[in-house]
Design a protein around this motif. Structure first.
Motif, PDB file in Angstrom:
ATOM      1  N   PRO A  33       0.832  -1.203   0.000  1.00 46.91           N
ATOM      2  CA  PRO A  33       0.000   0.000   0.000  1.00 46.91           C
ATOM      3  C   PRO A  33       0.868   1.255   0.000  1.00 46.91           C
ATOM      4  O   PRO A  33       1.810   1.368   0.781  1.00 46.91           O
ATOM      5  N   VAL A  34       0.563   2.186  -0.883  1.00 49.84           N
ATOM      6  CA  VAL A  34       1.458   3.310  -1.114  1.00 49.84           C
ATOM      7  C   VAL A  34       1.455   4.290   0.060  1.00 49.84           C
ATOM      8  O   VAL A  34       2.516   4.763   0.489  1.00 49.84           O
ATOM      9  N   MET A  35       0.293   4.604   0.617  1.00 51.63           N
ATOM     10  CA  MET A  35       0.238   5.608   1.680  1.00 51.63           C
ATOM     11  C   MET A  35       0.999   5.172   2.931  1.00 51.63           C
ATOM     12  O   MET A  35       1.806   5.957   3.468  1.00 51.63           O
ATOM     13  N   PRO A  36       0.789   3.962   3.478  1.00 49.28           N
ATOM     14  CA  PRO A  36       1.621   3.563   4.636  1.00 49.28           C
ATOM     15  C   PRO A  36       3.108   3.552   4.323  1.00 49.28           C
ATOM     16  O   PRO A  36       3.933   3.922   5.172  1.00 49.28           O
ATOM     17  N   ALA A  37       3.479   3.127   3.106  1.00 49.04           N
ATOM     18  CA  ALA A  37       4.896   3.119   2.736  1.00 49.04           C
ATOM     19  C   ALA A  37       5.451   4.533   2.659  1.00 49.04           C
ATOM     20  O   ALA A  37       6.581   4.800   3.092  1.00 49.04           O
ATOM     21  N   ALA A  38       4.656   5.478   2.127  1.00 47.44           N
ATOM     22  CA  ALA A  38       5.110   6.868   2.068  1.00 47.44           C
ATOM     23  C   ALA A  38       5.264   7.455   3.462  1.00 47.44           C
ATOM     24  O   ALA A  38       6.220   8.188   3.737  1.00 47.44           O
ATOM     25  N   LEU A  39       4.343   7.135   4.369  1.00 52.50           N
ATOM     26  CA  LEU A  39       4.471   7.614   5.745  1.00 52.50           C
ATOM     27  C   LEU A  39       5.708   7.023   6.413  1.00 52.50           C
ATOM     28  O   LEU A  39       6.387   7.700   7.197  1.00 52.50           O
ATOM     29  N   ALA A  40       6.006   5.761   6.112  1.00 54.07           N
ATOM     30  CA  ALA A  40       7.227   5.153   6.664  1.00 54.07           C
ATOM     31  C   ALA A  40       8.476   5.848   6.137  1.00 54.07           C
ATOM     32  O   ALA A  40       9.445   6.063   6.882  1.00 54.07           O
ATOM     33  N   ILE A  41       8.478   6.244   4.866  1.00 58.31           N
ATOM     34  CA  ILE A  41       9.620   6.959   4.299  1.00 58.31           C
ATOM     35  C   ILE A  41       9.772   8.323   4.964  1.00 58.31           C
ATOM     36  O   ILE A  41      10.894   8.768   5.257  1.00 58.31           O
ATOM     37  N   VAL A  42       8.663   9.001   5.235  1.00 58.63           N
ATOM     38  CA  VAL A  42       8.737  10.288   5.923  1.00 58.63           C
ATOM     39  C   VAL A  42       9.312  10.111   7.326  1.00 58.63           C
ATOM     40  O   VAL A  42      10.140  10.915   7.784  1.00 58.63           O
ATOM     41  N   CYS A  43       8.893   9.061   8.022  1.00 59.81           N
ATOM     42  CA  CYS A  43       9.424   8.794   9.360  1.00 59.81           C
ATOM     43  C   CYS A  43      10.924   8.523   9.310  1.00 59.81           C
ATOM     44  O   CYS A  43      11.684   8.988  10.172  1.00 59.81           O
ATOM     45  N   LEU A  44      11.379   7.772   8.308  1.00 58.71           N
ATOM     46  CA  LEU A  44      12.813   7.552   8.147  1.00 58.71           C
ATOM     47  C   LEU A  44      13.533   8.848   7.800  1.00 58.71           C
ATOM     48  O   LEU A  44      14.676   9.064   8.228  1.00 58.71           O
ATOM     49  N   ALA A  45      12.878   9.718   7.036  1.00 61.26           N
ATOM     50  CA  ALA A  45      13.523  10.949   6.586  1.00 61.26           C
ATOM     51  C   ALA A  45      13.811  11.907   7.721  1.00 61.26           C
ATOM     52  O   ALA A  45      14.703  12.748   7.607  1.00 61.26           O
ATOM     53  N   VAL A  46      13.081  11.819   8.827  1.00 63.70           N
ATOM     54  CA  VAL A  46      13.326  12.707   9.961  1.00 63.70           C
ATOM     55  C   VAL A  46      14.169  12.036  11.039  1.00 63.70           C
ATOM     56  O   VAL A  46      14.313  12.580  12.140  1.00 63.70           O
ATOM     57  N   GLY A  47      14.728  10.857  10.733  1.00 68.68           N
ATOM     58  CA  GLY A  47      15.622  10.195  11.666  1.00 68.68           C
ATOM     59  C   GLY A  47      15.043   9.006  12.389  1.00 68.68           C
ATOM     60  O   GLY A  47      15.702   8.455  13.290  1.00 68.68           O
ATOM     61  N   GLY A  48      13.826   8.589  12.048  1.00 72.99           N
ATOM     62  CA  GLY A  48      13.219   7.440  12.703  1.00 72.99           C
ATOM     63  C   GLY A  48      13.775   6.125  12.184  1.00 72.99           C
ATOM     64  O   GLY A  48      14.689   6.080  11.360  1.00 72.99           O
ATOM     65  N   SER A  49      13.219   5.052  12.684  1.00 76.96           N
ATOM     66  CA  SER A  49      13.639   3.720  12.274  1.00 76.96           C
ATOM     67  C   SER A  49      12.400   2.870  12.013  1.00 76.96           C
ATOM     68  O   SER A  49      11.300   3.188  12.480  1.00 76.96           O
ATOM     69  N   ALA A  50      12.580   1.796  11.255  1.00 73.85           N
ATOM     70  CA  ALA A  50      11.489   0.896  10.903  1.00 73.85           C
ATOM     71  C   ALA A  50      11.911  -0.535  11.169  1.00 73.85           C
ATOM     72  O   ALA A  50      13.101  -0.868  11.130  1.00 73.85           O
ATOM     73  N   GLY A  51      10.939  -1.375  11.441  1.00 70.85           N
ATOM     74  CA  GLY A  51      11.193  -2.793  11.659  1.00 70.85           C
ATOM     75  C   GLY A  51      10.364  -3.621  10.704  1.00 70.85           C
ATOM     76  O   GLY A  51       9.386  -3.159  10.126  1.00 70.85           O
ATOM     77  N   PHE A  52      10.752  -4.865  10.530  1.00 72.87           N
ATOM     78  CA  PHE A  52      10.017  -5.767   9.649  1.00 72.87           C
ATOM     79  C   PHE A  52      10.022  -7.167  10.254  1.00 72.87           C
ATOM     80  O   PHE A  52      10.913  -7.535  11.032  1.00 72.87           O
ATOM     81  N   SER A  53       9.031  -7.943   9.893  1.00 76.89           N
ATOM     82  CA  SER A  53       8.926  -9.330  10.348  1.00 76.89           C
ATOM     83  C   SER A  53       8.046 -10.078   9.368  1.00 76.89           C
ATOM     84  O   SER A  53       7.169  -9.498   8.724  1.00 76.89           O
ATOM     85  N   GLY A  54       8.286 -11.374   9.269  1.00 76.41           N
ATOM     86  CA  GLY A  54       7.495 -12.198   8.372  1.00 76.41           C
ATOM     87  C   GLY A  54       7.790 -13.664   8.587  1.00 76.41           C
ATOM     88  O   GLY A  54       8.829 -14.032   9.143  1.00 76.41           O
ATOM     89  N   GLY A  55       6.874 -14.504   8.166  1.00 75.09           N
ATOM     90  CA  GLY A  55       7.055 -15.948   8.278  1.00 75.09           C
ATOM     91  C   GLY A  55       6.261 -16.659   7.212  1.00 75.09           C
ATOM     92  O   GLY A  55       5.241 -16.163   6.734  1.00 75.09           O
ATOM     93  N   SER A  56       6.745 -17.848   6.839  1.00 77.93           N
ATOM     94  CA  SER A  56       6.076 -18.606   5.788  1.00 77.93           C
ATOM     95  C   SER A  56       4.903 -19.393   6.327  1.00 77.93           C
ATOM     96  O   SER A  56       3.963 -19.693   5.611  1.00 77.93           O
ATOM     97  N   GLY A  57       4.945 -19.785   7.615  1.00 78.03           N
ATOM     98  CA  GLY A  57       3.844 -20.532   8.202  1.00 78.03           C
ATOM     99  C   GLY A  57       3.816 -21.970   7.728  1.00 78.03           C
ATOM    100  O   GLY A  57       4.232 -22.293   6.608  1.00 78.03           O
ATOM    101  N   GLY A  58       3.345 -22.856   8.583  1.00 73.25           N
ATOM    102  CA  GLY A  58       3.213 -24.257   8.179  1.00 73.25           C
ATOM    103  C   GLY A  58       4.502 -25.023   8.321  1.00 73.25           C
ATOM    104  O   GLY A  58       5.553 -24.602   7.858  1.00 73.25           O
ATOM    105  N   GLY A  59       4.457 -26.127   8.984  1.00 75.77           N
ATOM    106  CA  GLY A  59       5.645 -26.966   9.099  1.00 75.77           C
ATOM    107  C   GLY A  59       6.464 -26.640  10.321  1.00 75.77           C
ATOM    108  O   GLY A  59       6.484 -25.503  10.794  1.00 75.77           O
ATOM    109  N   PHE A  60       7.138 -27.650  10.846  1.00 75.79           N
ATOM    110  CA  PHE A  60       7.960 -27.452  12.033  1.00 75.79           C
ATOM    111  C   PHE A  60       9.145 -26.542  11.738  1.00 75.79           C
ATOM    112  O   PHE A  60       9.574 -25.764  12.577  1.00 75.79           O
TER     113      PHE A  60
END
Length: 481
Positions: A33-60
């Motif tokens: 989604p473009v708007m949340p991504a643009a807001l994240a870029i603005v937050c980075l532009a003023v010195g903030g930081s971002a985190g990410f997480s993800g998983g494939s799910g399923g299986g041990f």
């Protein structure tokens, strides 16, 4: 009071507009989604930081990833700083500014900015779809005869041999979010720094005499004004050229290339300036097996010895090797002496122009007869110190905040497997400081000498023109009847 609200809103709107325009050109809507991504870029532009997480799910032994990202998209940062400075000081042009008026407007702007960040930072979250090429690499046990998956080989890879991995699952998307507390703190500090530097560098407002003629403003103000003028002119012009060139030469992917160029071109400008002065910038990406995980340490030891060659390696059976990539701007220009000289001359030209503007905007104390109190060498030394210190600080700030960095942990199930680390910036902060200090100081000295020479010649031409005898016309005699 309303002027403080307007300048904060205008700065935030400008930053968001640049981020949205760059993402729209890059067709980012197909991945996130473009708007949340643009807001994240603005937050980075003023010195903030971002985190990410993800998983494939399923299986041990499902695949997972989490980490953090830092970096300042300077195109968005410079747009916000430019609009904030113009909006804050524009209505003060020619007015007599008091300390109470200045502090009141800054306080209102800070409160408005704080509210904007508190609203924007929590909204800067979404999901990012990974490219198919990356998804194929992260699929457990996947791969054909060429060894496609992360731990996959031609016959299914280590995870396929161990079992428990869902081969149909893959890490195809990651969720991103911003650190609200860090973004608010860094963003408020960014606003106050921009306003403080603007107060020192502003030339039009009529500040109180004691402040306008104070030591701090007369010494720091001219070099800040000159540096801001040169940096904005060079960065904006090169960004425009690179963006238009990428769009014209990119073919079917011209929009994506232009969007990426718009967002990262100013970072590239600082990297080229640093490289031209001798402090090379590079970008590296590397992974290391996590020794704290029993599975990671076991895999690291076995694959290193080749015992799992057919299970973890590619088609050559050489064992699994953590990823490691490195690219340096010095390598890009190192193959051509003409290219390296061109980058060096451009960097020196920028610094000399900065020295000329600094010398031209520094007030010269004169005697009653109009002759300057200080000598030409003294003024040149002063300008050299100003430009050298300003650019050394600028290069350090660009190194600390302009270079992107990413840290992440890849895991299998609940066990960490690999630590990932990406970093971009100058190879040596010390080299950047020293080279920026001495090279900028020498260029500032040259710029001051050139400016003084031009000033003396112009005053001589003016004096000669004033001493020339003016032609007089005889009074007309009118005859009376």
């Amino acid at each position: 009071m309303s002027a403080g609200v307007v300048c904060a809103l205008a700065a935030f709107a400008a930053m968001l507009a640049v981020a949205l325009f760059g993402l729209s050109l890059a067709d980012a809507s197909s991945a996130t989604p473009v708007m949340p991504a643009a807001l994240a870029i603005v937050c980075l532009a003023v010195g903030g930081s971002a985190g990410f997480s993800g998983g494939s799910g399923g299986g041990f032994l499902s695949m997972g990833m989490e980490g953090g990202v830092r970096g300042t998209p300077l195109a968005v940062t410079l747009a916000g700083a430019l609009v904030l400075g113009l909006a804050f000081f524009w209505r003060l042009r020619g007015r007599r500014v008091t300390a109470e008026l200045l502090f009141a407007r800054a306080a209102v702007a800070s409160v408005t900015w704080l509210v904007l960040l508190l609203v924007a930072a929590p909204l800067a979250r979404g999901s990012l779809q990974l490219p198919d090429s990356v998804t194929a690499k992260l699929k457990p046990g996947a791969g054909g005869s060429g060894g496609g998956g992360l731990l996959g080989g031609g016959g299914g890879g280590l995870l396929g041999k161990l079992g428990g991995a869902d081969r149909s699952s893959s890490l195809s998307a990651v969720d991103f979010h911003t650190d609200v507390a860090m973004t608010v703190f860094a963003g408020l500090l960014w606003l106050l720094v921009v306003l403080a530097l603007g107060t020192l560098a502003a030339r039009r407002p009529r500040f109180p005499v004691r402040f306008a003629t104070g030591r701090l403003r007369t010494v720091v103000g001219p070099v800040l004004s000159a540096t801001a003028t040169v940096v904005l002119a060079v960065t904006l012009s090169l960004t425009l050229v690179v963006t238009v060139g990428a769009f014209a030469l990119g073919g079917d992917n011209g929009g994506k290339a232009a969007g990426a160029a718009l967002l990262v071109a100013p970072n590239g400008v600082f990297a080229l300036l640093s490289t031209g002065l001798g402090a090379s910038w590079s970008f590296s990406f590397e992974g290391a097996m996590d020794a704290s995980s029993p599975f990671g340490s076991l895999l690291s030891g076995l694959s290193g010895g080749g015992l799992l060659g057919g299970m973890t390696g590619g088609s050559d059976g050489g064992g699994f090797t953590p990823p490691h990539r490195s690219m340096s701007l010095a390598d890009v220009t190192g193959g051509s002496l003409a290219m390296r000289l061109a980058v060096l001359l451009c960097a020196l030209a920028v610094l000399v122009v900065c020295g000329m503007l600094t010398a031209a905007r520094t007030p010269v104390a004169t005697r009653r007869d109009g002759t300057p109190l200080s000598t030409r060498s003294t003024r040149a030394a002063m300008t050299a110190a100003q430009v050298g210190l300003a650019w050394s600080v600028l290069l350090v700030m660009a190194q600390l905040f302009g270079g992107p960095s990413m840290t992440g942990v890849m895991s299998l199930g609940d066990m960490p497997l690999m630590n990932l680390n990406a970093r971009g910036g100058a190879d040596s902060v010390t080299a950047a400081v020293l080279l920026g200090l001495f090279t900028a100081a020498a260029s500032g000295w040259v710029g001051s000498v050139v400016n003084d020479t031009y000033r003396v010649r112009r005053s001589r031409r003016t004096a000669k023109a004033s001493q020339r005898p003016h032609a007089t016309t005889a009074p007309a005699h009118h005859s009376t009847p």
